[in-house]
Motif scaffolding. Sequence first.
Motif, PDB file in Angstrom:
ATOM      1  N   TRP A 105       7.728  24.499  19.430  1.00  0.00           N
ATOM      2  CA  TRP A 105       6.993  25.745  19.584  1.00  0.00           C
ATOM      3  C   TRP A 105       7.025  26.572  18.302  1.00  0.00           C
ATOM      4  CZ3 TRP A 105       4.618  27.370  24.188  1.00  0.00           C
ATOM      5  CH2 TRP A 105       4.809  26.524  25.277  1.00  0.00           C
ATOM      6  N   GLY A 106       5.930  27.282  18.059  1.00  0.00           N
ATOM      7  CA  GLY A 106       5.896  28.227  16.961  1.00  0.00           C
ATOM      8  C   GLY A 106       6.436  29.580  17.395  1.00  0.00           C
ATOM      9  N   GLN A 107       6.414  30.520  16.461  1.00  0.00           N
ATOM     10  CA  GLN A 107       6.971  31.849  16.715  1.00  0.00           C
ATOM     11  C   GLN A 107       5.945  32.812  17.302  1.00  0.00           C
ATOM     12  OE1 GLN A 107      10.314  32.691  16.357  1.00  0.00           O
ATOM     13  NE2 GLN A 107      10.377  30.465  16.215  1.00  0.00           N
ATOM     14  N   GLY A 108       4.700  32.473  17.240  1.00  0.00           N
ATOM     15  CA  GLY A 108       3.672  33.299  17.856  1.00  0.00           C
ATOM     16  C   GLY A 108       2.972  34.230  16.890  1.00  0.00           C
ATOM     17  N   THR A 109       1.762  34.619  17.269  1.00  0.00           N
ATOM     18  CA  THR A 109       0.986  35.599  16.515  1.00  0.00           C
ATOM     19  C   THR A 109       0.356  36.566  17.520  1.00  0.00           C
ATOM     20  OG1 THR A 109      -0.751  35.900  14.840  1.00  0.00           O
ATOM     21  CG2 THR A 109      -1.122  34.164  16.469  1.00  0.00           C
ATOM     22  N   GLN A 110       0.410  37.843  17.195  1.00  0.00           N
ATOM     23  CA  GLN A 110      -0.059  38.869  18.122  1.00  0.00           C
ATOM     24  C   GLN A 110      -1.570  39.008  18.034  1.00  0.00           C
ATOM     25  OE1 GLN A 110       1.743  41.050  20.348  1.00  0.00           O
ATOM     26  NE2 GLN A 110      -0.351  41.528  21.020  1.00  0.00           N
ATOM     27  N   VAL A 111      -2.199  39.025  19.196  1.00  0.00           N
ATOM     28  CA  VAL A 111      -3.624  39.327  19.303  1.00  0.00           C
ATOM     29  C   VAL A 111      -3.761  40.568  20.175  1.00  0.00           C
ATOM     30  CG1 VAL A 111      -5.848  38.577  20.216  1.00  0.00           C
ATOM     31  CG2 VAL A 111      -4.369  36.953  18.984  1.00  0.00           C
ATOM     32  N   THR A 112      -4.400  41.587  19.632  1.00  0.00           N
ATOM     33  CA  THR A 112      -4.616  42.824  20.372  1.00  0.00           C
ATOM     34  C   THR A 112      -6.105  43.123  20.401  1.00  0.00           C
ATOM     35  OG1 THR A 112      -2.461  43.680  19.669  1.00  0.00           O
ATOM     36  CG2 THR A 112      -4.051  45.272  20.531  1.00  0.00           C
ATOM     37  N   VAL A 113      -6.626  43.259  21.606  1.00  0.00           N
ATOM     38  CA  VAL A 113      -8.045  43.566  21.773  1.00  0.00           C
ATOM     39  C   VAL A 113      -8.141  44.981  22.334  1.00  0.00           C
ATOM     40  CG1 VAL A 113     -10.229  42.861  22.780  1.00  0.00           C
ATOM     41  CG2 VAL A 113      -8.467  41.141  22.263  1.00  0.00           C
ATOM     42  N   SER A 114      -8.630  45.863  21.508  1.00  0.00           N
ATOM     43  CA  SER A 114      -8.665  47.269  21.896  1.00  0.00           C
ATOM     44  C   SER A 114      -9.698  48.012  21.073  1.00  0.00           C
ATOM     45  CB  SER A 114      -7.289  47.904  21.688  1.00  0.00           C
ATOM     46  OG  SER A 114      -7.330  49.297  21.954  1.00  0.00           O
ATOM     47  N   SER A 115     -10.288  49.010  21.684  1.00  0.00           N
ATOM     48  CA  SER A 115     -11.236  49.849  20.953  1.00  0.00           C
ATOM     49  C   SER A 115     -10.526  51.073  20.366  1.00  0.00           C
ATOM     50  CB  SER A 115     -12.374  50.286  21.880  1.00  0.00           C
ATOM     51  OG  SER A 115     -11.857  50.931  23.026  1.00  0.00           O
ATOM     52  N   LEU A 143      -7.460  31.611  15.378  1.00  0.00           N
ATOM     53  CA  LEU A 143      -6.042  31.374  15.171  1.00  0.00           C
ATOM     54  C   LEU A 143      -5.837  29.995  14.555  1.00  0.00           C
ATOM     55  CD1 LEU A 143      -4.565  32.703  18.534  1.00  0.00           C
ATOM     56  CD2 LEU A 143      -5.149  33.976  16.450  1.00  0.00           C
ATOM     57  N   SER A 144      -4.824  29.902  13.728  1.00  0.00           N
ATOM     58  CA  SER A 144      -4.451  28.626  13.124  1.00  0.00           C
ATOM     59  C   SER A 144      -3.015  28.289  13.488  1.00  0.00           C
ATOM     60  CB  SER A 144      -4.588  28.690  11.604  1.00  0.00           C
ATOM     61  OG  SER A 144      -5.914  28.947  11.217  1.00  0.00           O
ATOM     62  N   CYS A 145      -2.775  27.020  13.633  1.00  0.00           N
ATOM     63  CA  CYS A 145      -1.430  26.502  13.899  1.00  0.00           C
ATOM     64  C   CYS A 145      -1.178  25.421  12.859  1.00  0.00           C
ATOM     65  CB  CYS A 145      -1.358  25.944  15.305  1.00  0.00           C
ATOM     66  SG  CYS A 145       0.176  25.081  15.707  1.00  0.00           S
ATOM     67  N   ALA A 146      -0.346  25.741  11.891  1.00  0.00           N
ATOM     68  CA  ALA A 146      -0.059  24.810  10.808  1.00  0.00           C
ATOM     69  C   ALA A 146       1.312  24.184  10.997  1.00  0.00           C
ATOM     70  CB  ALA A 146      -0.123  25.542   9.468  1.00  0.00           C
ATOM     71  N   ALA A 147       1.393  22.906  10.702  1.00  0.00           N
ATOM     72  CA  ALA A 147       2.654  22.187  10.862  1.00  0.00           C
ATOM     73  C   ALA A 147       3.279  21.907   9.508  1.00  0.00           C
ATOM     74  CB  ALA A 147       2.425  20.875  11.589  1.00  0.00           C
ATOM     75  N   SER A 148       4.578  21.970   9.473  1.00  0.00           N
ATOM     76  CA  SER A 148       5.313  21.553   8.280  1.00  0.00           C
ATOM     77  C   SER A 148       6.494  20.706   8.719  1.00  0.00           C
ATOM     78  CB  SER A 148       5.798  22.770   7.483  1.00  0.00           C
ATOM     79  OG  SER A 148       6.721  23.525   8.232  1.00  0.00           O
ATOM     80  N   GLY A 149       6.815  19.736   7.897  1.00  0.00           N
ATOM     81  CA  GLY A 149       7.926  18.862   8.225  1.00  0.00           C
ATOM     82  C   GLY A 149       7.539  17.696   9.106  1.00  0.00           C
ATOM     83  N   PHE A 150       6.304  17.636   9.561  1.00  0.00           N
ATOM     84  CA  PHE A 150       5.835  16.512  10.350  1.00  0.00           C
ATOM     85  C   PHE A 150       4.316  16.477  10.319  1.00  0.00           C
ATOM     86  CE2 PHE A 150       4.412  18.569  14.344  1.00  0.00           C
ATOM     87  CZ  PHE A 150       4.889  19.849  14.134  1.00  0.00           C
ATOM     88  N   THR A 151       3.775  15.356  10.745  1.00  0.00           N
ATOM     89  CA  THR A 151       2.323  15.170  10.739  1.00  0.00           C
ATOM     90  C   THR A 151       1.789  15.412  12.147  1.00  0.00           C
ATOM     91  OG1 THR A 151       2.525  13.524   8.999  1.00  0.00           O
ATOM     92  CG2 THR A 151       0.474  13.558  10.233  1.00  0.00           C
ATOM     93  N   LEU A 152       0.827  16.310  12.228  1.00  0.00           N
ATOM     94  CA  LEU A 152       0.307  16.681  13.539  1.00  0.00           C
ATOM     95  C   LEU A 152      -0.454  15.567  14.236  1.00  0.00           C
ATOM     96  CD1 LEU A 152      -1.046  20.348  13.443  1.00  0.00           C
ATOM     97  CD2 LEU A 152       0.842  19.421  14.775  1.00  0.00           C
ATOM     98  N   VAL A 169       3.639  27.060  12.561  1.00  0.00           N
ATOM     99  CA  VAL A 169       3.427  28.451  12.170  1.00  0.00           C
ATOM    100  C   VAL A 169       2.030  28.873  12.575  1.00  0.00           C
ATOM    101  CG1 VAL A 169       3.356  30.104  10.288  1.00  0.00           C
ATOM    102  CG2 VAL A 169       5.024  28.236  10.234  1.00  0.00           C
ATOM    103  N   GLU A 170       1.963  29.911  13.411  1.00  0.00           N
ATOM    104  CA  GLU A 170       0.679  30.452  13.828  1.00  0.00           C
ATOM    105  C   GLU A 170       0.257  31.569  12.880  1.00  0.00           C
ATOM    106  OE1 GLU A 170       3.135  29.648  17.640  1.00  0.00           O
ATOM    107  OE2 GLU A 170       3.430  30.539  15.654  1.00  0.00           O
ATOM    108  N   SER A 171      -1.039  31.722  12.726  1.00  0.00           N
ATOM    109  CA  SER A 171      -1.577  32.822  11.927  1.00  0.00           C
ATOM    110  C   SER A 171      -2.972  33.145  12.434  1.00  0.00           C
ATOM    111  CB  SER A 171      -1.617  32.455  10.443  1.00  0.00           C
ATOM    112  OG  SER A 171      -2.471  31.349  10.228  1.00  0.00           O
ATOM    113  N   GLY A 172      -3.495  34.276  11.974  1.00  0.00           N
ATOM    114  CA  GLY A 172      -4.850  34.651  12.323  1.00  0.00           C
ATOM    115  C   GLY A 172      -4.957  35.729  13.379  1.00  0.00           C
ATOM    116  N   GLY A 173      -3.837  36.126  13.938  1.00  0.00           N
ATOM    117  CA  GLY A 173      -3.874  37.187  14.935  1.00  0.00           C
ATOM    118  C   GLY A 173      -4.164  38.537  14.299  1.00  0.00           C
ATOM    119  N   GLY A 174      -4.367  39.536  15.138  1.00  0.00           N
ATOM    120  CA  GLY A 174      -4.631  40.872  14.635  1.00  0.00           C
ATOM    121  C   GLY A 174      -5.244  41.750  15.701  1.00  0.00           C
ATOM    122  N   LEU A 175      -5.761  42.872  15.246  1.00  0.00           N
ATOM    123  CA  LEU A 175      -6.418  43.834  16.128  1.00  0.00           C
ATOM    124  C   LEU A 175      -7.924  43.636  16.040  1.00  0.00           C
ATOM    125  CD1 LEU A 175      -6.423  46.400  17.912  1.00  0.00           C
ATOM    126  CD2 LEU A 175      -6.419  47.736  15.784  1.00  0.00           C
TER     127      LEU A 175
END
Length: 126
Positions: free
Chosen positions: A116-126, A20-29, A5-11
């Motif tokens: 593979w994880g599901q992804g997290t959106q990163v948007t770089v914009s002013s 960004l973080s990539c956390a694992a569940s169900g197994f040891t990374l 599971v990815e997290s930490g994305g944003g605008l």
Amino acid sequence: QLQLVESGGGLVQPGGSLRLSCAASGFTLDYYAIGWFRQAPGKEREAVSCISRSGGRTNYADSVKGRFTISRDNGKNTVYLQMISLNPEDTAVYYCAASTRLFGLCVLSGYEYNYWGQGTQVTVSS
């Protein structure tokens, strides 16, 4: 069930930072090399960075060298991608992936990663 599971994305504004973080569940990374990949609209998936099982080896795409840093905390079962000096070309969905096939190294090729994880959106914009 193995899950990433990815997290930490944003605008973020150009020049800004995200982690960004990539956390694992169900197994040891600990037993997996981890890669970060990204895909922008209309473009092919691009490898960004990877880290070996122990964290002793890392690789970066030329486009992010000096700006992105990959790290892992096996105690927290999490891999991080610190991104600084972001620019609009970094806008994409970012995915993390785990490989059971890589021992002692990592490679910037999506073909070597089998979870593979599901992804997290990163948007770089002013």
